[in-house]
Design a protein around this motif. Structure first.
Motif, mmCIF file in Angstrom:
data_model
loop_
_atom_site.group_PDB
_atom_site.id
_atom_site.type_symbol
_atom_site.label_atom_id
_atom_site.label_comp_id
_atom_site.label_asym_id
_atom_site.label_seq_id
_atom_site.Cartn_x
_atom_site.Cartn_y
_atom_site.Cartn_z
ATOM 1 N N SER A 1 -36.397 -20.782 33.633
ATOM 2 C CA SER A 1 -35.677 -20.869 34.902
ATOM 3 C C SER A 1 -35.349 -22.309 35.267
ATOM 4 O O SER A 1 -34.454 -22.543 36.077
ATOM 5 C CB SER A 1 -36.511 -20.230 36.013
ATOM 6 N N VAL A 2 -36.043 -23.279 34.698
ATOM 7 C CA VAL A 2 -35.819 -24.672 35.085
ATOM 8 C C VAL A 2 -35.068 -25.461 34.015
ATOM 9 O O VAL A 2 -34.840 -26.663 34.186
ATOM 10 C CB VAL A 2 -37.156 -25.388 35.414
ATOM 11 N N GLY A 3 -34.704 -24.830 32.960
ATOM 12 C CA GLY A 3 -33.956 -25.530 31.921
ATOM 13 C C GLY A 3 -34.305 -25.013 30.542
ATOM 14 O O GLY A 3 -34.995 -24.002 30.371
ATOM 15 N N LEU A 4 -33.827 -25.758 29.580
ATOM 16 C CA LEU A 4 -33.917 -25.331 28.186
ATOM 17 C C LEU A 4 -35.076 -26.047 27.491
ATOM 18 O O LEU A 4 -35.201 -27.264 27.582
ATOM 19 C CB LEU A 4 -32.605 -25.715 27.513
ATOM 20 N N VAL A 5 -35.917 -25.298 26.813
ATOM 21 C CA VAL A 5 -36.952 -25.917 25.987
ATOM 22 C C VAL A 5 -36.423 -25.971 24.560
ATOM 23 O O VAL A 5 -36.122 -24.938 23.957
ATOM 24 C CB VAL A 5 -38.273 -25.136 26.054
ATOM 25 N N THR A 6 -36.279 -27.176 24.058
ATOM 26 C CA THR A 6 -35.722 -27.354 22.718
ATOM 27 C C THR A 6 -36.841 -27.620 21.720
ATOM 28 O O THR A 6 -37.882 -28.185 22.073
ATOM 29 C CB THR A 6 -34.741 -28.537 22.678
ATOM 30 N N GLN A 7 -36.611 -27.218 20.499
ATOM 31 C CA GLN A 7 -37.565 -27.502 19.422
ATOM 32 C C GLN A 7 -36.825 -28.226 18.315
ATOM 33 O O GLN A 7 -35.782 -27.771 17.838
ATOM 34 C CB GLN A 7 -38.175 -26.213 18.879
ATOM 35 N N GLN A 8 -37.354 -29.360 17.933
ATOM 36 C CA GLN A 8 -36.738 -30.167 16.875
ATOM 37 C C GLN A 8 -37.703 -30.255 15.699
ATOM 38 O O GLN A 8 -38.819 -30.760 15.846
ATOM 39 C CB GLN A 8 -36.443 -31.582 17.384
ATOM 40 N N PHE A 9 -37.266 -29.805 14.556
ATOM 41 C CA PHE A 9 -38.070 -29.979 13.355
ATOM 42 C C PHE A 9 -37.914 -31.416 12.870
ATOM 43 O O PHE A 9 -36.812 -31.950 12.845
ATOM 44 C CB PHE A 9 -37.624 -29.022 12.255
ATOM 45 N N GLY A 10 -39.014 -32.012 12.495
ATOM 46 C CA GLY A 10 -38.943 -33.362 11.958
ATOM 47 C C GLY A 10 -38.772 -34.430 13.008
ATOM 48 O O GLY A 10 -38.348 -35.548 12.698
ATOM 49 N N SER A 11 -39.088 -34.120 14.254
ATOM 50 C CA SER A 11 -38.949 -35.142 15.293
ATOM 51 C C SER A 11 -40.057 -36.178 15.143
ATOM 52 O O SER A 11 -41.146 -35.901 14.657
ATOM 53 C CB SER A 11 -39.032 -34.501 16.672
ATOM 54 N N GLY B 1 -42.808 -38.967 16.630
ATOM 55 C CA GLY B 1 -43.684 -39.050 17.784
ATOM 56 C C GLY B 1 -44.520 -37.818 18.013
ATOM 57 O O GLY B 1 -45.295 -37.755 18.970
ATOM 58 N N GLY B 2 -44.375 -36.811 17.150
ATOM 59 C CA GLY B 2 -45.251 -35.650 17.233
ATOM 60 C C GLY B 2 -44.986 -34.752 18.415
ATOM 61 O O GLY B 2 -45.827 -33.936 18.781
ATOM 62 N N LYS B 3 -43.834 -34.879 19.045
ATOM 63 C CA LYS B 3 -43.509 -34.003 20.167
ATOM 64 C C LYS B 3 -42.198 -33.272 19.878
ATOM 65 O O LYS B 3 -41.124 -33.714 20.287
ATOM 66 C CB LYS B 3 -43.407 -34.799 21.471
ATOM 67 N N PRO B 4 -42.287 -32.149 19.183
ATOM 68 C CA PRO B 4 -41.055 -31.452 18.820
ATOM 69 C C PRO B 4 -40.403 -30.698 19.971
ATOM 70 O O PRO B 4 -39.261 -30.267 19.858
ATOM 71 C CB PRO B 4 -41.521 -30.477 17.731
ATOM 72 N N PHE B 5 -41.139 -30.531 21.088
ATOM 73 C CA PHE B 5 -40.590 -29.742 22.194
ATOM 74 C C PHE B 5 -40.190 -30.653 23.358
ATOM 75 O O PHE B 5 -40.911 -31.606 23.694
ATOM 76 C CB PHE B 5 -41.615 -28.718 22.682
ATOM 77 N N SER B 6 -39.056 -30.350 23.950
ATOM 78 C CA SER B 6 -38.593 -31.094 25.128
ATOM 79 C C SER B 6 -37.995 -30.110 26.119
ATOM 80 O O SER B 6 -37.493 -29.035 25.745
ATOM 81 C CB SER B 6 -37.525 -32.129 24.750
ATOM 82 N N LEU B 7 -38.028 -30.498 27.380
ATOM 83 C CA LEU B 7 -37.345 -29.736 28.429
ATOM 84 C C LEU B 7 -36.063 -30.477 28.786
ATOM 85 O O LEU B 7 -36.098 -31.651 29.175
ATOM 86 C CB LEU B 7 -38.248 -29.610 29.661
ATOM 87 N N VAL B 8 -34.934 -29.799 28.632
ATOM 88 C CA VAL B 8 -33.650 -30.356 29.058
ATOM 89 C C VAL B 8 -33.251 -29.625 30.333
ATOM 90 O O VAL B 8 -32.988 -28.418 30.320
ATOM 91 C CB VAL B 8 -32.563 -30.180 27.981
ATOM 92 N N ARG B 9 -33.257 -30.360 31.435
ATOM 93 C CA ARG B 9 -32.938 -29.743 32.720
ATOM 94 C C ARG B 9 -31.420 -29.649 32.910
ATOM 95 O O ARG B 9 -30.655 -30.346 32.236
ATOM 96 C CB ARG B 9 -33.578 -30.542 33.851
ATOM 97 N N PRO B 10 -30.996 -28.842 33.862
ATOM 98 C CA PRO B 10 -29.550 -28.690 34.076
ATOM 99 C C PRO B 10 -28.845 -29.974 34.494
ATOM 100 O O PRO B 10 -27.620 -30.069 34.379
ATOM 101 C CB PRO B 10 -29.486 -27.642 35.198
ATOM 102 N N ASP B 11 -29.588 -30.961 34.976
ATOM 103 C CA ASP B 11 -28.930 -32.232 35.291
ATOM 104 C C ASP B 11 -28.870 -33.157 34.079
ATOM 105 O O ASP B 11 -28.428 -34.305 34.180
ATOM 106 C CB ASP B 11 -29.642 -32.938 36.455
#
Lengths: 189, 371
Positions: free
Chosen positions: B114-124, B126-136
């Motif tokens: 409901s608050v945005g998109l959770v993205t998953q990046q393979f091979g990212s 820094g060890g953080k493959p998941f990010s939240l991209v908000r509508p802004d």
């Protein structure tokens, strides 16, 4: 040279195309989808797509190439949909089952279709098009709608995976090295 | 002596028995395809944009805690755009409503919350493959463990969930993506043959409000109240669950049948039939997009889950998803056009920047990019 027509080909010519192209398209489809019934559906769909464009076709010879392109693009779209039918693929090709002998229980015939099924769809497509249909890099790129560099890199990756999966039982061709990248740091898909 | 690959390929299929082609049926299918393409072109050209209303009304009707209400109550234009326009990606370019962000490497999976998109990046890095991209367009790396192989989002909540497979059991993790903290970990039995500690991932969790669903190896589902830990076994194999409605796929070995079921009981609401390529369930559970194969390719329709008249969606053959506000969003087959359709089949088209031969496909929410 393929005969050229000044007007739309006839239904009789379409029937001739179906009978002429069907066997080779079917064999290619079997290698692509690893399922005989699905392969038959795939070829029927590709030829139906061809027929839907039939009135605009002026070169019956080109129609066969169009049908092959339709086959590959349809297979690719099926792969994408199937990937979401509970078959969540992983980021990387799984490690090959080293306990599994690709020659099967009798040890005399390599189950190549089972091995191909372990390749990602695009790698499988380039292997089939280049080494079964004997298409050039350029022809394969044209058929898949990608660059020649992509075909070369996918071929290289596919042969590397096949080498791991098949071991020394099959003589694999040396991949054509991709052109040096000329990009300035942009993502290359 | 080693056999050449080309020889092996030929030996594998050259002697196969070849079925006889049904030329009249193929031609008839081709004629039908030609007719449908003309109709679809005309429809797409004539329709008028059906904006807002649908999406806003659907989300506004929900009542599932402060996060979801805040999404509606703020009337933030960016949130409204996210609900109406959906979220997708092309290569490194991620679009959330009318906001966008660039992520490198390109994400392979997008989970809508409901608050945005959770993205998953393979091979990212820094060890953080998941990010939240908000509508802004703001991007926040999330502390979700890197070994969470795939997360499922709740389009009506600020949460994702995933399954940690163990031997004969698993742990369902629920993560608040707004506060970036784990909300719950629930142990579940996973009877059946797989995955037994495998991370190759044949199962995924579905998150629907207070409940998480995970399929077992026995073609049943565990329905887990992640707030209390209560577990109930249900007699269906879930594909998607939204607002108490589930789609279920059953493969009897010869063909695959799809049904709409009550997620709380497993009671069948509607039989969708067979020869279905894929289905995608709307966030409110009221509609389902069904892509059927008819021997002449595929046709996508929107259908009420409770039963009713299907509405054909021209140009889609499966690579589409729902916006959190209830519109179908996807790339028109083989083009650089994005099409959004409401449940009545009214569509609008927009050009997709960034489509090129290296990135020919739009990655819709809830799909995993291959290769």
């Amino acid at each position: 040279m393929a005969p050229r027509a000044s007007r739309s080909p006839t239904d009789e010519q379409f029937a001739e195309l179906v009978h002429a192209a069907w066997p080779s398209l079917y064999r290619t489809a079997v290698l692509l989808v690893h399922d005989h019934a699905l392969a038959e559906d795939l070829v029927q769909t590709a030829l139906a797509r061809t027929y839907s464009r039939w009135s605009g076709i002026r070169d019956v010879g080109a129609a066969r190439a169009y049908a092959r392109r339709a086959l590959v693009t349809t297979a690719t779209s099926w792969f994408r949909r199937r990937s979401f039918r509970g078959e969540r693929p992983t980021a990387e090709l799984p490690e090959p089952d080293t306990d599994h002998d690709p020659r099967g229980p009798t040890g005399d015939r390599i189950d190549l279709m089972a091995v191909l099924a372990q390749l990602p769809p695009r790698q499988r497509a380039v292997v089939v098009l280049r080494y079964y249909d004997d298409l050039s890099v350029e022809e394969t790129a044209d058929l898949l709608g990608v660059s020649t560099g992509t075909v070369k890199s996918q071929t290289s990756a596919a042969l590397g995976n096949l080498r791991r999966l098949l071991g020394d039982g099959v003589e694999l061709p040396e991949p054509t090295p991709p052109h040096p990248s000329l990009t300035t740091g942009g993502h290359r898909g | 002596m080693a056999e050449r690959l080309a020889d092996l390929l030929h030996r594998t299929v050259d002697d196969l028995p070849i079925p006889h082609p049904d030329t009249p049926a193929i031609a008839a299918a081709g004629r039908a395809r030609r007719t449908r393409r003309r109709v679809g072109t005309i429809t797409a050209a004539a329709v008028v944009v059906a904006v807002a209303g649908v999406g806003t009304a659907v989300v506004a009707g929900l009542d599932d805690g402060p996060t979801r209400n805040s999404h509606v109550a703020t009337q933030d234009p960016a949130d409204e755009a996210y609900a109406a326009l959906g979220a997708w990606a092309v290569g490194e370019h991620v679009v959330v409503g009318d906001g966008s962000a660039d992520l490198s490497p390109a994400p392979h999976h997008l989970a809508q919350t409901s608050v945005g998109l959770v993205t998953q990046q393979f091979g990212s890095t820094g060890g953080k493959p998941f990010s939240l991209v908000r509508p802004d367009g703001t991007v926040t790396p999330l502390a979700i463990p890197a070994d969470a192989w795939s997360v499922a989002g709740d389009p009506r909540g600020a949460r994702v969930a995933w399954l940690e497979p163990l031997v004969k059991e698993g742990r369902i993790h629920v993560w608040d993506v707004a506060s970036d903290k784990e909300l719950a970990t629930v142990r579940v039995d996973l009877p059946g043959e797989l995955p037994e500690g495998s991370t190759s991932g044949v199962r995924e969790v579905q998150l629907d409000g207070d409940f998480a669903y995970v399929g077992t190896g026995r073609r049943t589902a565990q329905r887990v109240d992640w707030r209390t830990g209560d577990v109930k076994e249900l007699p269906f194999s879930p594909v998607a669950v939204h607002d108490g409605v589930a789609t279920s796929m059953n493969d009897d070995g010869s063909s695959t049948g799809w049904t709409v079921v009550d997620a709380a009981t497993g009671d069948v609401i509607r039989d969708l039939g067979r020869r279905i390529s894929t289905t995608t369930l709307s966030p409110d559970g009221d509609h389902v997009v069904v892509v059927r194969s008819d021997g002449d390719g595929s046709v996508a329709t929107i259908e009420p889950t409770a039963g009713g008249t299907p509405v054909e969606l021209p140009g889609f053959t499966g690579m589409s998803s729902w916006s959190v506000g209830g519109r179908v969003v996807g790339q028109v087959d083989g083009t650089s056009t994005l099409r959004r359709c409401d449940v009545d089949g009214r569509c609008e088209d927009a050009p997709i920047p960034w489509i090129d031969e290296e990135n020919p496909l739009v990655l819709p929410a809830d799909y995993l990019m291959l290769g």
